[in-house]
Write an enzyme that holds these catalytic residues in place. Sequence first.
Site, mmCIF file in Angstrom:
data_model
loop_
_atom_site.group_PDB
_atom_site.id
_atom_site.type_symbol
_atom_site.label_atom_id
_atom_site.label_comp_id
_atom_site.label_asym_id
_atom_site.label_seq_id
_atom_site.Cartn_x
_atom_site.Cartn_y
_atom_site.Cartn_z
ATOM 1 N N HIS A 126 0.888 -1.170 0.000
ATOM 2 C CA HIS A 126 0.000 0.000 0.000
ATOM 3 C C HIS A 126 0.923 1.217 0.000
ATOM 4 C CE1 HIS A 126 -2.346 -3.000 2.348
ATOM 5 N NE2 HIS A 126 -3.420 -2.438 1.833
ATOM 6 N N ASP A 129 2.359 1.908 3.305
ATOM 7 C CA ASP A 129 3.349 0.971 3.859
ATOM 8 C C ASP A 129 4.760 1.483 3.571
ATOM 9 O OD1 ASP A 129 1.212 -0.731 4.373
ATOM 10 O OD2 ASP A 129 1.491 -1.840 2.493
ATOM 11 N N GLU A 257 -10.518 -7.036 -4.786
ATOM 12 C CA GLU A 257 -10.336 -8.110 -3.796
ATOM 13 C C GLU A 257 -11.598 -8.203 -2.953
ATOM 14 O OE1 GLU A 257 -6.572 -7.976 -1.652
ATOM 15 O OE2 GLU A 257 -7.615 -8.701 0.128
ATOM 16 N N GLU A 293 -8.866 -13.823 -1.780
ATOM 17 C CA GLU A 293 -8.152 -14.090 -0.517
ATOM 18 C C GLU A 293 -8.852 -15.211 0.246
ATOM 19 O OE1 GLU A 293 -6.557 -10.789 1.602
ATOM 20 O OE2 GLU A 293 -7.037 -11.637 3.555
ATOM 21 N N HIS A 296 -11.019 -14.275 3.261
ATOM 22 C CA HIS A 296 -12.209 -13.507 2.872
ATOM 23 C C HIS A 296 -13.286 -14.449 2.336
ATOM 24 C CE1 HIS A 296 -9.641 -9.628 2.095
ATOM 25 N NE2 HIS A 296 -9.457 -10.153 3.298
ATOM 26 N N ASP A 321 -4.556 -13.748 -2.541
ATOM 27 C CA ASP A 321 -3.936 -13.365 -1.279
ATOM 28 C C ASP A 321 -3.970 -14.606 -0.412
ATOM 29 O OD1 ASP A 321 -3.354 -10.809 -1.979
ATOM 30 O OD2 ASP A 321 -4.522 -9.851 -0.394
ATOM 31 N N ASP A 334 -5.904 -14.023 9.244
ATOM 32 C CA ASP A 334 -4.718 -13.868 8.387
ATOM 33 C C ASP A 334 -3.538 -14.735 8.808
ATOM 34 O OD1 ASP A 334 -5.981 -12.060 6.739
ATOM 35 O OD2 ASP A 334 -5.081 -10.283 7.644
ATOM 36 N N ASP A 364 -0.626 -12.413 2.193
ATOM 37 C CA ASP A 364 -1.340 -11.441 3.024
ATOM 38 C C ASP A 364 -1.630 -12.132 4.358
ATOM 39 O OD1 ASP A 364 -2.762 -9.368 4.003
ATOM 40 O OD2 ASP A 364 -4.216 -9.238 2.386
HETATM 41 C C1 XLS Z 1 -7.686 -6.880 4.261
HETATM 42 C C2 XLS Z 1 -7.165 -7.026 2.905
HETATM 43 C C3 XLS Z 1 -6.015 -6.089 2.540
HETATM 44 C C4 XLS Z 1 -5.828 -6.042 1.054
HETATM 45 C C5 XLS Z 1 -5.016 -4.893 0.548
HETATM 46 O O1 XLS Z 1 -8.412 -7.713 4.766
HETATM 47 O O2 XLS Z 1 -6.818 -8.353 2.719
HETATM 48 O O3 XLS Z 1 -4.851 -6.500 3.199
HETATM 49 O O4 XLS Z 1 -5.234 -7.210 0.593
HETATM 50 O O5 XLS Z 1 -5.584 -3.684 0.863
HETATM 51 NI NI NI Z 2 -5.741 -9.101 1.108
HETATM 52 NI NI NI Z 3 -7.663 -9.739 4.267
#
Ligand code: XLS
Ligand code: NI
Ligand code: NI
Length: 461
Positions: A126, A129, A257, A293, A296, A321, A334, A364
């Site tokens: 990001h 970051d 995402e 992801e 998610h 991710d 995560d 991630d």
């Molecule tokens: C949060 C997301 C974030 C995205 C990037 O849950 O996974 O980390 O991957 O903004």
């Molecule tokens: Ni992510």
């Molecule tokens: Ni996430």
Amino acid sequence: MISATLEKKVDFNQVKKERVAIVTGPKAFFPAVERIVFEGPASDNPLSFCYYDENKIVNGKTMKEHLRFAVAYWHTLCGDGVDMFGGPTRQWPWLSASDPLQAGRDKMDAAFEFITKLGAPFYCFHDTDLVDQAATVKESEKRLQAMVDYAKEKQKASGVQLLWGTANLFSHARYMNGAATNPEFSVLAQAGAQVKSALDATIALGGKGYVFWGGREGYMSLLNTNMKREVEHLGRFLALARDYARKNGFTGTFYIEPKPMEPTKHQYDFDAAAVLNFLRHYDLLGDFKLNIEVNHATLAGHTFQHELQAAADAGALASIDANRGDYQNGWDTDEFPMDIFELTQAMLVILEAGGLKPGGINFDAKLRRNSIDLTDLFAAHINGMDTFARSLLAADKLLQNSPYRAWRKERYASFDSGDGARFEAGGMTLESLRDFAVQNGEPVPKSGKQELYEMLINKYL
Ligand code: XLS
Ligand code: NI
Ligand code: NI
């Protein structure tokens, strides 16, 4: 135990030339760790790969090409162990400078040393970051530009590439009511400024992709929300970002995402199906694909495989991710991936879809709050990469050598010829279905044989 084996000698002459070159800053942040190399499943060295052998050919492509691993800047470099109930538990040595640009450079020195010692070909970030935001848009742009110049040198020296960039449109207090879906136009404009700058950075660094994850794009209560208007704003905002990037030479892929919730109660990018519908409606499907992801998917009540398949079937599976939820907790924990049974099923979908490109596998994922050693960072990534490598090998064998494909094909055989094939081709009417039913009588029941499939997967792990 890990530190005892840190001293173990590795024959670096054996390391293949194609590997990224180790790039260290003025001072090394991981002096005790050398290049991580493949030593095979029999190795008891925790700082080696047991399965990830980057030059090993699997069905015509190297493991490195199949997996396209990326290190996630935010968790790996910025994660300090903070959670909802307590402050930082780790003081990484690269996070101590008070000057923002010095802090940014230290972090980037650590990032490239870590990434190149690990041997990951990509990274993701990001904007925030790389360097903290300043008080004004102009000053923030300048800071990011300075970090981009520094990153350019590092990428050149190492061969590491940018998988994707993104803008953090969820941490700053101004985004508490959303960014592109904020009911206040001036906040939406701030988000636009930030995305423009993050796109400039991604383009300058040759990023293969650009991600939109809408953490605050949703609502907490419908009582104060005009959902239709907010979603329309999101569609318009993404089109503006696409147009700007294309005009400025971005040839990569945009990704959405999906995530159903957290931090927002209801997020508009709920899951792959919802996002695909949105992209079609706003005519964005040509430029946008999906970044799926794991955690998610499970938060949305799906399996990871389901989300991958939904994206793949729309020709929109491009990146993932990688992480993992916790079976006992209901939030985005995560964790680093480590479940071979689940990932083999995911790799089946990815391989059958033709692989991940131009995206890859971005970790991630974060260390647990009580994991506070530098070597924990390596262990987490090494085990994640090995888990994927092992799953790739298993899935490839399942597809090449097992009856998996044939079984599934056979299950649909009645649509391969006769009236079934005619139905698929659009040559049947409701009346002709009725006539077929009259002629053929009650269908003979056929088993779904799920247990046999599960047994087959287990045999190939
Ligand atoms: C949060 C997301 C974030 C995205 C990037 O849950 O996974 O980390 O991957 O903004
Ligand atoms: Ni992510
Ligand atoms: Ni996430």
